[in-house]
Design a protein around this motif. Structure first.
Motif: not given
Length: 199
Positions: A140-162
């Motif tokens: 919170q309060g720290v801007e997320a790196a675009p690469s981490n945002i993209a990584f998070d989206e790819s993880l959740r696309a692979r498994n909704s629990e990740w």
């Protein structure tokens, strides 16, 4: 049998520097979700006074850890143990002076992280010993790196629990089990190392 994770070569030196600060000079370290086993072999060699106990819940990972252990020339790397943090009941391990968990929290259900803290409380609770977590985390309060945002989206696309967890959620979970965060280290590739201890 023997697996190789490219990320290991990239992050092991940076992680080792933190471990040199946070681990006791000697004792026994339990590594949760050891994966390929490369970190276990590398850290066992780097810290010869520490006995390294690798673990994983995946059969292929256990086989890879065994293969790396065969090539390891030291005497301070244990046989890997099967350990699933989501399983109920106490962990079948004793005499641990630290727990290290690298790159598990974001590629496992939240229940696995809850189980990690539950088991850590069993082994480390009230002893001011470190639980050390490495990986990508949002804050919170720290801007997320675009690469981490993209990584998070790819993880959740692979498994909704990740997905990448927030440091604040980890802090709340830690508090529920008697831990408090005592250190935060910024790491290469937009990762963090978070250290929790229970006094």
């Amino acid at each position: 049998m023997k697996k190789h994770a490219p990320a290991t070569l990239r992050n092991r030196e940076a992680i080792a520097k933190i471990l040199a600060t946070e681990l006791p000079e000697s004792g026994r370290v339990l590594e949760i979700a050891s994966g390929s086993g490369e970190h276990a072999a590398f850290f066992a060699e780097r810290f010869p006074a520490i006995h390294w106990q690798p673990s994983d819940c995946d059969r292929d990972a256990i086989a890879s850890i065994l293969a790396h252990r065969i090539d390891y020339e030291g005497a301070n790397l244990s046989m890997p143990m099967v350990l699933d943090t989501q399983s109920p009941g106490p962990w079948e391990v004793m005499g641990v002076d630290a727990i290290v968990c690298i790159n598990m929290v974001h590629i496992a259900p939240w229940e696995a992280t809850k189980g990690l803290f539950r088991g850590a409380a069993q082994l480390l609770g009230g002893k001011n010993l470190p639980l050390i977590l490495y990986g990508p985390y949002f804050e919170q309060g720290v801007e997320a790196a675009p690469s981490n945002i993209a990584f998070d989206e790819s993880l959740r696309a692979r498994n909704s629990e990740w997905g990448i967890r927030t440091a604040e959620d980890l802090g709340r979970l830690a508090s529920e089990h008697g831990f408090a965060r005592t250190a935060r280290y910024e790491m290469p590739a937009n990762n963090l190392t978070l250290v929790f201890r229970s006094a």
